[in-house]
Scaffold this motif. Structure first.
Motif, PDB file in Angstrom:
ATOM      1  N   GLY A  38      86.598  51.835 109.537  1.00  0.00           N
ATOM      2  CA  GLY A  38      86.107  51.993 108.177  1.00  0.00           C
ATOM      3  C   GLY A  38      85.753  53.427 107.869  1.00  0.00           C
ATOM      4  O   GLY A  38      86.395  54.362 108.320  1.00  0.00           O
ATOM      5  N   CYS A  39      84.659  53.586 107.120  1.00  0.00           N
ATOM      6  CA  CYS A  39      84.241  54.913 106.676  1.00  0.00           C
ATOM      7  C   CYS A  39      83.240  55.576 107.611  1.00  0.00           C
ATOM      8  O   CYS A  39      82.906  56.745 107.427  1.00  0.00           O
ATOM      9  CB  CYS A  39      83.648  54.804 105.273  1.00  0.00           C
ATOM     10  N   ALA A  40      82.769  54.859 108.609  1.00  0.00           N
ATOM     11  CA  ALA A  40      81.771  55.416 109.515  1.00  0.00           C
ATOM     12  C   ALA A  40      82.308  56.650 110.231  1.00  0.00           C
ATOM     13  O   ALA A  40      83.408  56.643 110.765  1.00  0.00           O
ATOM     14  CB  ALA A  40      81.347  54.361 110.539  1.00  0.00           C
ATOM     15  N   GLY A  41      81.523  57.715 110.209  1.00  0.00           N
ATOM     16  CA  GLY A  41      81.878  58.919 110.949  1.00  0.00           C
ATOM     17  C   GLY A  41      82.988  59.762 110.343  1.00  0.00           C
ATOM     18  O   GLY A  41      83.574  60.590 111.033  1.00  0.00           O
ATOM     19  N   THR A  42      83.291  59.592 109.067  1.00  0.00           N
ATOM     20  CA  THR A  42      84.398  60.331 108.452  1.00  0.00           C
ATOM     21  C   THR A  42      83.939  61.565 107.678  1.00  0.00           C
ATOM     22  O   THR A  42      84.765  62.242 107.059  1.00  0.00           O
ATOM     23  CB  THR A  42      85.199  59.421 107.494  1.00  0.00           C
ATOM     24  N   GLU A  43      82.661  61.881 107.719  1.00  0.00           N
ATOM     25  CA  GLU A  43      82.127  62.974 106.907  1.00  0.00           C
ATOM     26  C   GLU A  43      82.841  64.308 107.146  1.00  0.00           C
ATOM     27  O   GLU A  43      83.148  65.035 106.210  1.00  0.00           O
ATOM     28  CB  GLU A  43      80.619  63.140 107.147  1.00  0.00           C
ATOM     29  N   SER A  44      83.105  64.646 108.418  1.00  0.00           N
ATOM     30  CA  SER A  44      83.752  65.938 108.695  1.00  0.00           C
ATOM     31  C   SER A  44      85.185  65.957 108.165  1.00  0.00           C
ATOM     32  O   SER A  44      85.652  66.992 107.682  1.00  0.00           O
ATOM     33  CB  SER A  44      83.724  66.259 110.187  1.00  0.00           C
ATOM     34  N   ARG A  45      85.879  64.822 108.242  1.00  0.00           N
ATOM     35  CA  ARG A  45      87.247  64.784 107.711  1.00  0.00           C
ATOM     36  C   ARG A  45      87.242  64.882 106.197  1.00  0.00           C
ATOM     37  O   ARG A  45      88.136  65.494 105.613  1.00  0.00           O
ATOM     38  CB  ARG A  45      87.963  63.520 108.181  1.00  0.00           C
ATOM     39  N   VAL A  46      86.238  64.296 105.536  1.00  0.00           N
ATOM     40  CA  VAL A  46      86.114  64.448 104.085  1.00  0.00           C
ATOM     41  C   VAL A  46      85.900  65.929 103.771  1.00  0.00           C
ATOM     42  O   VAL A  46      86.491  66.474 102.843  1.00  0.00           O
ATOM     43  CB  VAL A  46      84.976  63.577 103.506  1.00  0.00           C
ATOM     44  N   GLY A  47      85.073  66.594 104.571  1.00  0.00           N
ATOM     45  CA  GLY A  47      84.845  68.026 104.395  1.00  0.00           C
ATOM     46  C   GLY A  47      86.126  68.829 104.518  1.00  0.00           C
ATOM     47  O   GLY A  47      86.342  69.798 103.780  1.00  0.00           O
ATOM     48  N   GLU A  48      86.998  68.431 105.445  1.00  0.00           N
ATOM     49  CA  GLU A  48      88.288  69.113 105.591  1.00  0.00           C
ATOM     50  C   GLU A  48      89.119  68.968 104.318  1.00  0.00           C
ATOM     51  O   GLU A  48      89.773  69.929 103.888  1.00  0.00           O
ATOM     52  CB  GLU A  48      89.062  68.537 106.770  1.00  0.00           C
ATOM     53  N   LEU A  49      89.102  67.791 103.716  1.00  0.00           N
ATOM     54  CA  LEU A  49      89.888  67.586 102.490  1.00  0.00           C
ATOM     55  C   LEU A  49      89.381  68.477 101.365  1.00  0.00           C
ATOM     56  O   LEU A  49      90.169  69.005 100.589  1.00  0.00           O
ATOM     57  CB  LEU A  49      89.846  66.121 102.049  1.00  0.00           C
ATOM     58  N   THR A  50      88.066  68.643 101.272  1.00  0.00           N
ATOM     59  CA  THR A  50      87.521  69.475 100.191  1.00  0.00           C
ATOM     60  C   THR A  50      87.835  70.943 100.379  1.00  0.00           C
ATOM     61  O   THR A  50      87.718  71.730  99.436  1.00  0.00           O
ATOM     62  CB  THR A  50      85.991  69.296 100.057  1.00  0.00           C
ATOM     63  N   SER A  51      88.237  71.335 101.586  1.00  0.00           N
ATOM     64  CA  SER A  51      88.498  72.751 101.858  1.00  0.00           C
ATOM     65  C   SER A  51      89.878  73.223 101.408  1.00  0.00           C
ATOM     66  O   SER A  51      90.139  74.425 101.422  1.00  0.00           O
ATOM     67  CB  SER A  51      88.318  73.040 103.348  1.00  0.00           C
ATOM     68  N   TYR A  52      90.756  72.321 101.008  1.00  0.00           N
ATOM     69  CA  TYR A  52      92.079  72.760 100.548  1.00  0.00           C
ATOM     70  C   TYR A  52      91.934  73.576  99.268  1.00  0.00           C
ATOM     71  O   TYR A  52      91.348  73.122  98.280  1.00  0.00           O
ATOM     72  CB  TYR A  52      93.008  71.567 100.319  1.00  0.00           C
TER      73      TYR A  52
END
Length: 187
Positions: A38-52
Motif C-alpha cells: 500500500g502507501c506505507a513507507g512511500t514518503e521518500s518516493r513521493v518526494g522523488e516525484l516532486t523533484s522532477y
C-alpha cells in the motif's frame, strides 16, 4: 459427536477472524493483504516525484490559479493498487497548441520519452494531452500533461477561479505505482 457449544465457539472464532480480515484489508484476502504494501513507507518516493523539474516548468505567462498554489503530492490506493503522484495545475494565456509545444520540448530536455500517441500528435502538429515515460531504469514513472475541463474540476470538487476564464487550464502530473512496477501511457 461434538457438542453444539464447541461448534458454536469455533464458528464464532472463524467469523471473527474473517470479519477482522475483511475490515483490516478492505475485503482482500489475508494473502493479498500480506503481500500488498500500500502507501506505507512511500514518503521518500513521493518526494522523488516532486523533484522532477518539469513539474515547476511552465510557458511564459502561465500562472498558478487560486486554490492550486501548492503542489499536490501523495499516495492513493485504488482497487487494491497504490499509486504515487505529484502534480501542478496552471493556466496559460496561450492556447492548447502553445502548451503542447512547450511541454513536448521541456519533457524531452529532461529525458522523458514520448508515448506513441504523443509522437503521433507531434507529427500532426495538433495540440493534445501528452504522456511520457522515463524508460530504462526508471520505467515506473509516467508524466502526463492534460487539459482541464469543467467536468474534471467538478469531479475533484475543485473550484475554477477567475484565472481559468483567461486562458487554458492544464495539469502536469508525475505518477508511479507504489510497488515500482513498470508504468505506461494508455494509448
Amino acid at each position: 459427536m461434538v457438542p453444539r457449544t464447541a461448534i458454536r465457539g469455533r464458528t464464532v472464532l472463524l467469523l471473527t477472524v474473517v470479519c477482522a480480515a475483511g475490515v483490516l484489508t478492505g475485503c482482500r484476502s489475508l494473502a493479498d493483504a500480506a503481500s500488498a504494501s500500500g502507501c506505507a513507507g512511500t514518503e521518500s518516493r513521493v518526494g522523488e516525484l516532486t523533484s522532477y523539474g518539469v513539474l515547476g516548468s511552465r510557458p511564459r505567462g502561465a500562472v498558478v490559479p487560486r486554490g492550486f498554489e501548492d503542489p499536490e503530492a501523495g499516495c492513493w490506493e485504488d482497487s487494491g493498487e497504490a499509486w504515487l503522484y505529484a502534480e501542478r495545475t496552471y493556466v496559460s494565456p496561450g492556447g492548447k497548441a502553445e502548451v503542447t509545444r512547450y511541454y513536448r520540448a521541456a519533457a524531452e530536455r529532461e529525458g522523458w520519452q514520448p508515448s506513441q500517441a504523443t509522437r503521433q500528435s507531434s507529427k500532426s502538429g495538433r495540440p493534445a494531452n501528452l504522456c511520457f515515460t522515463r524508460g530504462g531504469t526508471d520505467d515506473a514513472t509516467v508524466l502526463d500533461v492534460y487539459f482541464l475541463t469543467a467536468e474534471i474540476l467538478d469531479a475533484e470538487d475543485s473550484e475554477a477561479g477567475p484565472e481559468f476564464g483567461s486562458g487554458t487550464g492544464y495539469r502536469v502530473s508525475v505518477t508511479s505505482a507504489a510497488d515500482g512496477s513498470a508504468g505506461s501511457c494508455s494509448e
